[in-house]
Design a protein around this motif. Structure first.
Motif, PDB file in Angstrom:
ATOM      1  N   ALA A 174       0.833  -1.202   0.000  1.00  0.00           N
ATOM      2  CA  ALA A 174       0.000   0.000   0.000  1.00  0.00           C
ATOM      3  C   ALA A 174       0.869   1.254   0.000  1.00  0.00           C
ATOM      4  O   ALA A 174       0.609   2.203  -0.755  1.00  0.00           O
ATOM      5  N   MET A 175       1.897   1.241   0.815  1.00  0.00           N
ATOM      6  CA  MET A 175       2.798   2.393   0.876  1.00  0.00           C
ATOM      7  C   MET A 175       3.534   2.582  -0.446  1.00  0.00           C
ATOM      8  O   MET A 175       3.737   3.718  -0.901  1.00  0.00           O
ATOM      9  N   GLU A 176       3.909   1.488  -1.066  1.00  0.00           N
ATOM     10  CA  GLU A 176       4.614   1.577  -2.347  1.00  0.00           C
ATOM     11  C   GLU A 176       3.723   2.220  -3.416  1.00  0.00           C
ATOM     12  O   GLU A 176       4.165   3.109  -4.151  1.00  0.00           O
ATOM     13  N   TYR A 177       2.472   1.790  -3.493  1.00  0.00           N
ATOM     14  CA  TYR A 177       1.565   2.382  -4.481  1.00  0.00           C
ATOM     15  C   TYR A 177       1.293   3.851  -4.173  1.00  0.00           C
ATOM     16  O   TYR A 177       1.209   4.674  -5.090  1.00  0.00           O
ATOM     17  N   ALA A 178       1.158   4.194  -2.908  1.00  0.00           N
ATOM     18  CA  ALA A 178       0.942   5.596  -2.540  1.00  0.00           C
ATOM     19  C   ALA A 178       2.163   6.438  -2.927  1.00  0.00           C
ATOM     20  O   ALA A 178       2.011   7.557  -3.442  1.00  0.00           O
ATOM     21  N   GLU A 179       3.353   5.906  -2.704  1.00  0.00           N
ATOM     22  CA  GLU A 179       4.572   6.623  -3.074  1.00  0.00           C
ATOM     23  C   GLU A 179       4.687   6.779  -4.590  1.00  0.00           C
ATOM     24  O   GLU A 179       5.140   7.820  -5.081  1.00  0.00           O
ATOM     25  N   LEU A 180       4.272   5.753  -5.325  1.00  0.00           N
ATOM     26  CA  LEU A 180       4.282   5.862  -6.785  1.00  0.00           C
ATOM     27  C   LEU A 180       3.321   6.951  -7.257  1.00  0.00           C
ATOM     28  O   LEU A 180       3.647   7.719  -8.167  1.00  0.00           O
ATOM     29  N   ALA A 181       2.150   7.012  -6.652  1.00  0.00           N
ATOM     30  CA  ALA A 181       1.178   8.054  -7.008  1.00  0.00           C
ATOM     31  C   ALA A 181       1.750   9.433  -6.696  1.00  0.00           C
ATOM     32  O   ALA A 181       1.632  10.361  -7.515  1.00  0.00           O
ATOM     33  N   ASP A 182       2.378   9.580  -5.542  1.00  0.00           N
ATOM     34  CA  ASP A 182       2.998  10.856  -5.174  1.00  0.00           C
ATOM     35  C   ASP A 182       4.102  11.232  -6.162  1.00  0.00           C
ATOM     36  O   ASP A 182       4.230  12.399  -6.556  1.00  0.00           O
ATOM     37  N   ALA A 183       4.898  10.253  -6.555  1.00  0.00           N
ATOM     38  CA  ALA A 183       5.996  10.507  -7.484  1.00  0.00           C
ATOM     39  C   ALA A 183       5.462  10.931  -8.853  1.00  0.00           C
ATOM     40  O   ALA A 183       6.007  11.857  -9.473  1.00  0.00           O
ATOM     41  N   GLU A 184       4.418  10.279  -9.321  1.00  0.00           N
ATOM     42  CA  GLU A 184       3.810  10.658 -10.605  1.00  0.00           C
ATOM     43  C   GLU A 184       3.316  12.093 -10.558  1.00  0.00           C
ATOM     44  O   GLU A 184       3.528  12.875 -11.486  1.00  0.00           O
ATOM     45  N   PHE A 185       2.640  12.448  -9.473  1.00  0.00           N
ATOM     46  CA  PHE A 185       2.109  13.794  -9.337  1.00  0.00           C
ATOM     47  C   PHE A 185       3.239  14.813  -9.251  1.00  0.00           C
ATOM     48  O   PHE A 185       3.204  15.863  -9.895  1.00  0.00           O
ATOM     49  N   SER A 186       4.260  14.499  -8.474  1.00  0.00           N
ATOM     50  CA  SER A 186       5.398  15.393  -8.322  1.00  0.00           C
ATOM     51  C   SER A 186       6.126  15.594  -9.649  1.00  0.00           C
ATOM     52  O   SER A 186       6.509  16.720 -10.000  1.00  0.00           O
ATOM     53  N   LEU A 187       6.309  14.519 -10.386  1.00  0.00           N
ATOM     54  CA  LEU A 187       6.961  14.603 -11.691  1.00  0.00           C
ATOM     55  C   LEU A 187       6.164  15.506 -12.625  1.00  0.00           C
ATOM     56  O   LEU A 187       6.721  16.352 -13.321  1.00  0.00           O
ATOM     57  N   HIS A 188       4.856  15.350 -12.605  1.00  0.00           N
ATOM     58  CA  HIS A 188       4.005  16.192 -13.439  1.00  0.00           C
ATOM     59  C   HIS A 188       4.154  17.675 -13.060  1.00  0.00           C
ATOM     60  O   HIS A 188       4.259  18.540 -13.929  1.00  0.00           O
ATOM     61  N   LEU A 189       4.167  17.954 -11.760  1.00  0.00           N
ATOM     62  CA  LEU A 189       4.326  19.347 -11.313  1.00  0.00           C
ATOM     63  C   LEU A 189       5.669  19.914 -11.759  1.00  0.00           C
ATOM     64  O   LEU A 189       5.758  21.066 -12.200  1.00  0.00           O
ATOM     65  N   ASP A 190       6.730  19.103 -11.643  1.00  0.00           N
ATOM     66  CA  ASP A 190       8.056  19.548 -12.076  1.00  0.00           C
ATOM     67  C   ASP A 190       8.074  19.857 -13.568  1.00  0.00           C
ATOM     68  O   ASP A 190       8.646  20.867 -13.999  1.00  0.00           O
ATOM     69  N   LEU A 191       7.438  19.011 -14.361  1.00  0.00           N
ATOM     70  CA  LEU A 191       7.391  19.247 -15.808  1.00  0.00           C
ATOM     71  C   LEU A 191       6.598  20.501 -16.129  1.00  0.00           C
ATOM     72  O   LEU A 191       6.964  21.265 -17.021  1.00  0.00           O
ATOM     73  N   GLU A 192       5.509  20.739 -15.398  1.00  0.00           N
ATOM     74  CA  GLU A 192       4.723  21.948 -15.617  1.00  0.00           C
ATOM     75  C   GLU A 192       5.530  23.204 -15.294  1.00  0.00           C
ATOM     76  O   GLU A 192       5.449  24.194 -16.007  1.00  0.00           O
ATOM     77  N   LEU A 193       6.311  23.147 -14.213  1.00  0.00           N
ATOM     78  CA  LEU A 193       7.134  24.293 -13.843  1.00  0.00           C
ATOM     79  C   LEU A 193       8.203  24.589 -14.884  1.00  0.00           C
ATOM     80  O   LEU A 193       8.511  25.744 -15.175  1.00  0.00           O
ATOM     81  N   GLU A 194       8.770  23.533 -15.452  1.00  0.00           N
ATOM     82  CA  GLU A 194       9.801  23.717 -16.487  1.00  0.00           C
ATOM     83  C   GLU A 194       9.198  24.329 -17.741  1.00  0.00           C
ATOM     84  O   GLU A 194       9.857  25.096 -18.432  1.00  0.00           O
ATOM     85  N   GLU A 195       7.961  23.962 -18.061  1.00  0.00           N
ATOM     86  CA  GLU A 195       7.312  24.490 -19.257  1.00  0.00           C
ATOM     87  C   GLU A 195       6.895  25.944 -19.088  1.00  0.00           C
ATOM     88  O   GLU A 195       6.726  26.659 -20.062  1.00  0.00           O
ATOM     89  N   SER A 196       6.726  26.375 -17.838  1.00  0.00           N
ATOM     90  CA  SER A 196       6.282  27.760 -17.596  1.00  0.00           C
ATOM     91  C   SER A 196       7.376  28.762 -17.795  1.00  0.00           C
ATOM     92  O   SER A 196       8.497  28.593 -17.755  1.00  0.00           O
TER      93      SER A 196
END
Length: 79
Positions: free
Chosen positions: A57-79
Motif C-alpha cells: 500500500a505504501m509503495e503504491y501511494a509513493e508511486l502516485a505521489d511521485a507521478e504527481f510530483s513529476l508532473h508538477l516539475d514538468l509543468e514548472l519547467e514548461e512555464s
C-alpha cells in the motif's frame, strides 16, 4: 492542469494503495482473532500478510505521489 491519462493513472495507483490498506486491516483482524484463540501459527501468518499488504500500500501511494510530483516539475519547467 493534469491531463486525463495522468489523472487516471494517479487515481488507479491510489485505488490500489487503498485496496492493499483494506487487505492489511482484514489480515490484522484475522491475526488478532487467531491470537485470541491461541492459534499462534495462523496469527503469525496473518500478521505477516498484513505487514506485506501495508508495504505494498505504501509503495503504491509513493508511486502516485511521485507521478504527481513529476508532473508538477514538468509543468514548472514548461512555464
Amino acid at each position: 492542469m493534469l491531463n486525463q491519462n495522468l489523472s487516471d493513472k494517479i487515481i488507479d495507483l491510489r485505488r490500489k494503495s487503498a485496496e492493499f490498506y483494506q487487505k492489511a486491516a482484514w489480515n490484522q483482524l484475522l491475526a488478532l482473532d487467531n491470537y485470541r484463540e491461541n492459534n499462534f501459527i495462523a496469527a503469525e501468518h496473518f500478521a505477516q500478510l498484513s505487514f506485506e499488504d501495508q508495504m505494498n500500500a505504501m509503495e503504491y501511494a509513493e508511486l502516485a505521489d511521485a507521478e504527481f510530483s513529476l508532473h508538477l516539475d514538468l509543468e514548472l519547467e514548461e512555464s
